[in-house]
Design a protein around this motif. Structure first.
Motif, PDB file in Angstrom:
ATOM      1  N   GLY A  69       0.816  -1.214   0.000  1.00 59.14           N
ATOM      2  CA  GLY A  69       0.000   0.000   0.000  1.00 59.14           C
ATOM      3  C   GLY A  69       0.847   1.259   0.000  1.00 59.14           C
ATOM      4  O   GLY A  69       0.552   2.227  -0.714  1.00 59.14           O
ATOM      5  N   VAL A  70       1.905   1.258   0.786  1.00 62.08           N
ATOM      6  CA  VAL A  70       2.808   2.416   0.813  1.00 62.08           C
ATOM      7  C   VAL A  70       3.470   2.608  -0.546  1.00 62.08           C
ATOM      8  O   VAL A  70       3.586   3.739  -1.048  1.00 62.08           O
ATOM      9  N   ALA A  71       3.891   1.508  -1.174  1.00 66.72           N
ATOM     10  CA  ALA A  71       4.503   1.610  -2.500  1.00 66.72           C
ATOM     11  C   ALA A  71       3.503   2.177  -3.507  1.00 66.72           C
ATOM     12  O   ALA A  71       3.856   3.031  -4.330  1.00 66.72           O
ATOM     13  N   TRP A  72       2.270   1.734  -3.424  1.00 61.38           N
ATOM     14  CA  TRP A  72       1.226   2.219  -4.332  1.00 61.38           C
ATOM     15  C   TRP A  72       1.004   3.718  -4.131  1.00 61.38           C
ATOM     16  O   TRP A  72       0.879   4.478  -5.101  1.00 61.38           O
ATOM     17  N   LEU A  73       0.959   4.167  -2.872  1.00 62.37           N
ATOM     18  CA  LEU A  73       0.797   5.606  -2.603  1.00 62.37           C
ATOM     19  C   LEU A  73       1.978   6.415  -3.114  1.00 62.37           C
ATOM     20  O   LEU A  73       1.797   7.534  -3.611  1.00 62.37           O
ATOM     21  N   LEU A  74       3.181   5.867  -3.009  1.00 66.59           N
ATOM     22  CA  LEU A  74       4.352   6.573  -3.539  1.00 66.59           C
ATOM     23  C   LEU A  74       4.280   6.711  -5.057  1.00 66.59           C
ATOM     24  O   LEU A  74       4.591   7.766  -5.604  1.00 66.59           O
ATOM     25  N   PHE A  75       3.851   5.645  -5.740  1.00 61.07           N
ATOM     26  CA  PHE A  75       3.697   5.728  -7.194  1.00 61.07           C
ATOM     27  C   PHE A  75       2.672   6.799  -7.561  1.00 61.07           C
ATOM     28  O   PHE A  75       2.891   7.598  -8.472  1.00 61.07           O
ATOM     29  N   LEU A  76       1.546   6.827  -6.864  1.00 68.13           N
ATOM     30  CA  LEU A  76       0.504   7.811  -7.168  1.00 68.13           C
ATOM     31  C   LEU A  76       0.967   9.234  -6.901  1.00 68.13           C
ATOM     32  O   LEU A  76       0.681  10.144  -7.680  1.00 68.13           O
ATOM     33  N   SER A  77       1.672   9.430  -5.788  1.00 71.93           N
ATOM     34  CA  SER A  77       2.108  10.791  -5.466  1.00 71.93           C
ATOM     35  C   SER A  77       3.154  11.296  -6.453  1.00 71.93           C
ATOM     36  O   SER A  77       3.130  12.469  -6.839  1.00 71.93           O
ATOM     37  N   THR A  78       4.081  10.433  -6.868  1.00 73.48           N
ATOM     38  CA  THR A  78       5.066  10.887  -7.849  1.00 73.48           C
ATOM     39  C   THR A  78       4.411  11.196  -9.187  1.00 73.48           C
ATOM     40  O   THR A  78       4.800  12.141  -9.869  1.00 73.48           O
ATOM     41  N   ARG A  79       3.398  10.428  -9.547  1.00 75.39           N
ATOM     42  CA  ARG A  79       2.685  10.704 -10.797  1.00 75.39           C
ATOM     43  C   ARG A  79       1.944  12.044 -10.719  1.00 75.39           C
ATOM     44  O   ARG A  79       1.922  12.811 -11.676  1.00 75.39           O
ATOM     45  N   ALA A  80       1.354  12.321  -9.555  1.00 74.49           N
ATOM     46  CA  ALA A  80       0.656  13.595  -9.390  1.00 74.49           C
ATOM     47  C   ALA A  80       1.626  14.771  -9.478  1.00 74.49           C
ATOM     48  O   ALA A  80       1.318  15.801 -10.080  1.00 74.49           O
ATOM     49  N   VAL A  81       2.817  14.618  -8.899  1.00 82.00           N
ATOM     50  CA  VAL A  81       3.814  15.687  -8.968  1.00 82.00           C
ATOM     51  C   VAL A  81       4.259  15.901 -10.409  1.00 82.00           C
ATOM     52  O   VAL A  81       4.411  17.038 -10.863  1.00 82.00           O
ATOM     53  N   GLU A  82       4.463  14.812 -11.156  1.00 84.89           N
ATOM     54  CA  GLU A  82       4.854  14.949 -12.561  1.00 84.89           C
ATOM     55  C   GLU A  82       3.780  15.672 -13.361  1.00 84.89           C
ATOM     56  O   GLU A  82       4.088  16.530 -14.188  1.00 84.89           O
ATOM     57  N   ARG A  83       2.527  15.342 -13.123  1.00 89.28           N
ATOM     58  CA  ARG A  83       1.437  16.016 -13.839  1.00 89.28           C
ATOM     59  C   ARG A  83       1.378  17.491 -13.484  1.00 89.28           C
ATOM     60  O   ARG A  83       1.125  18.339 -14.329  1.00 89.28           O
ATOM     61  N   ARG A  84       1.591  17.805 -12.214  1.00 91.15           N
ATOM     62  CA  ARG A  84       1.546  19.206 -11.791  1.00 91.15           C
ATOM     63  C   ARG A  84       2.673  19.994 -12.449  1.00 91.15           C
ATOM     64  O   ARG A  84       2.475  21.117 -12.904  1.00 91.15           O
ATOM     65  N   ARG A  85       3.865  19.394 -12.524  1.00 84.10           N
ATOM     66  CA  ARG A  85       4.986  20.079 -13.169  1.00 84.10           C
ATOM     67  C   ARG A  85       4.719  20.277 -14.651  1.00 84.10           C
ATOM     68  O   ARG A  85       5.016  21.319 -15.212  1.00 84.10           O
ATOM     69  N   ALA A  86       4.167  19.280 -15.301  1.00 83.52           N
ATOM     70  CA  ALA A  86       3.850  19.398 -16.725  1.00 83.52           C
ATOM     71  C   ALA A  86       2.778  20.456 -16.937  1.00 83.52           C
ATOM     72  O   ALA A  86       2.818  21.206 -17.909  1.00 83.52           O
ATOM     73  N   GLY A  87       1.823  20.555 -16.032  1.00 85.84           N
ATOM     74  CA  GLY A  87       0.778  21.565 -16.134  1.00 85.84           C
ATOM     75  C   GLY A  87       1.331  22.970 -16.000  1.00 85.84           C
ATOM     76  O   GLY A  87       0.885  23.897 -16.661  1.00 85.84           O
ATOM     77  N   ARG A  88       2.321  23.141 -15.137  1.00 87.32           N
ATOM     78  CA  ARG A  88       2.933  24.468 -14.964  1.00 87.32           C
ATOM     79  C   ARG A  88       3.679  24.879 -16.226  1.00 87.32           C
ATOM     80  O   ARG A  88       3.656  26.035 -16.613  1.00 87.32           O
ATOM     81  N   GLU A  89       4.343  23.932 -16.882  1.00 83.84           N
ATOM     82  CA  GLU A  89       5.075  24.253 -18.106  1.00 83.84           C
ATOM     83  C   GLU A  89       4.119  24.644 -19.220  1.00 83.84           C
ATOM     84  O   GLU A  89       4.368  25.580 -19.966  1.00 83.84           O
ATOM     85  N   VAL A  90       3.006  23.954 -19.326  1.00 84.11           N
ATOM     86  CA  VAL A  90       2.024  24.275 -20.356  1.00 84.11           C
ATOM     87  C   VAL A  90       1.382  25.624 -20.067  1.00 84.11           C
ATOM     88  O   VAL A  90       1.182  26.438 -20.961  1.00 84.11           O
ATOM     89  N   THR A  91       1.085  25.887 -18.803  1.00 85.27           N
ATOM     90  CA  THR A  91       0.480  27.162 -18.436  1.00 85.27           C
ATOM     91  C   THR A  91       1.435  28.314 -18.705  1.00 85.27           C
ATOM     92  O   THR A  91       1.025  29.370 -19.155  1.00 85.27           O
ATOM     93  N   ALA A  92       2.704  28.128 -18.441  1.00 80.16           N
ATOM     94  CA  ALA A  92       3.684  29.192 -18.689  1.00 80.16           C
ATOM     95  C   ALA A  92       3.757  29.502 -20.179  1.00 80.16           C
ATOM     96  O   ALA A  92       3.800  30.663 -20.581  1.00 80.16           O
ATOM     97  N   GLY A  93       3.722  28.498 -21.020  1.00 85.99           N
ATOM     98  CA  GLY A  93       3.748  28.717 -22.465  1.00 85.99           C
ATOM     99  C   GLY A  93       2.442  29.314 -22.953  1.00 85.99           C
ATOM    100  O   GLY A  93       2.421  30.145 -23.847  1.00 85.99           O
ATOM    101  N   GLY A  94       1.333  28.920 -22.355  1.00 89.39           N
ATOM    102  CA  GLY A  94       0.032  29.423 -22.772  1.00 89.39           C
ATOM    103  C   GLY A  94      -0.202  30.860 -22.346  1.00 89.39           C
ATOM    104  O   GLY A  94      -0.947  31.594 -22.981  1.00 89.39           O
ATOM    105  N   ALA A  95       0.440  31.316 -21.273  1.00 89.30           N
ATOM    106  CA  ALA A  95       0.244  32.681 -20.802  1.00 89.30           C
ATOM    107  C   ALA A  95       0.798  33.684 -21.805  1.00 89.30           C
ATOM    108  O   ALA A  95       0.218  34.741 -22.026  1.00 89.30           O
ATOM    109  N   GLU A  96       1.915  33.354 -22.431  1.00 87.88           N
ATOM    110  CA  GLU A  96       2.487  34.256 -23.429  1.00 87.88           C
ATOM    111  C   GLU A  96       1.575  34.368 -24.645  1.00 87.88           C
ATOM    112  O   GLU A  96       1.385  35.442 -25.190  1.00 87.88           O
ATOM    113  N   GLN A  97       0.994  33.257 -25.057  1.00 82.08           N
ATOM    114  CA  GLN A  97       0.111  33.272 -26.215  1.00 82.08           C
ATOM    115  C   GLN A  97      -1.167  34.047 -25.912  1.00 82.08           C
ATOM    116  O   GLN A  97      -1.671  34.769 -26.742  1.00 82.08           O
ATOM    117  N   ARG A  98      -1.696  33.881 -24.704  1.00 82.92           N
ATOM    118  CA  ARG A  98      -2.914  34.603 -24.346  1.00 82.92           C
ATOM    119  C   ARG A  98      -2.660  36.106 -24.287  1.00 82.92           C
ATOM    120  O   ARG A  98      -3.506  36.893 -24.608  1.00 82.92           O
TER     121      ARG A  98
END
Length: 137
Positions: A69-98
């Motif tokens: 269970g702990v291993a499963w939670l670690l996998f989920l949390s790292t995936r969430a962090v990766e998605r959040r980082r990817a979202g910030r990069e897309v938002t930064a690029g989209g802000a210039e276009q907007r």
């Protein structure tokens, strides 16, 4: 040992019910009941019931489930962090276009508001020309 006896008795009872159904000429339901009745017997014969009983009462097995269970939670949390980082990069690029989009479309609005004297509103292609010029075409 008790679980194996109970499962075997359930299988025997199910096979008896299947025999009664077959006697009443309900062969399809008799076959289905026999299939369900053979499942507990198969579990006993393969040793799955003994394994489940040993696992249910073993503290080491429960600790293993906790580690999984702990291993499963670690996998989920790292995936969430990766998605959040990817979202910030897309938002930064989209802000210039907007920031550029309203300024780029402002001339086309001004041109379409006042058509030339010799043209009707349907023949005004200046906004299309402005878009083409904006894209370098």
């Amino acid at each position: 040992m008790l679980a194996e006896t109970i499962f075997s008795a359930v299988s025997a009872a199910g096979l008896g019910i299947a025999a009664i159904s077959a006697y009443r000429k309900k062969f399809l339901s008799a076959a289905r009941i026999a299939a369900y009745a053979l499942v507990p017997l198969g579990l006993v014969m393969t040793g799955a019931v003994e394994w489940v009983a040993d696992t249910a009462f073993s503290p080491v097995a429960w600790a293993g489930f906790g580690v999984l269970g702990v291993a499963w939670l670690l996998f989920l949390s790292t995936r969430a962090v990766e998605r959040r980082r990817a979202g910030r990069e897309v938002t930064a690029g989209g802000a210039e276009q907007r920031a550029m989009a309203p300024a780029a479309s402002a001339p086309s609005r001004a041109v379409t508001a006042k058509p030339k004297a010799g043209q009707s509103a349907g023949e005004d292609f200046s906004d299309i020309e402005a878009i083409l010029k904006k894209h370098g075409i």
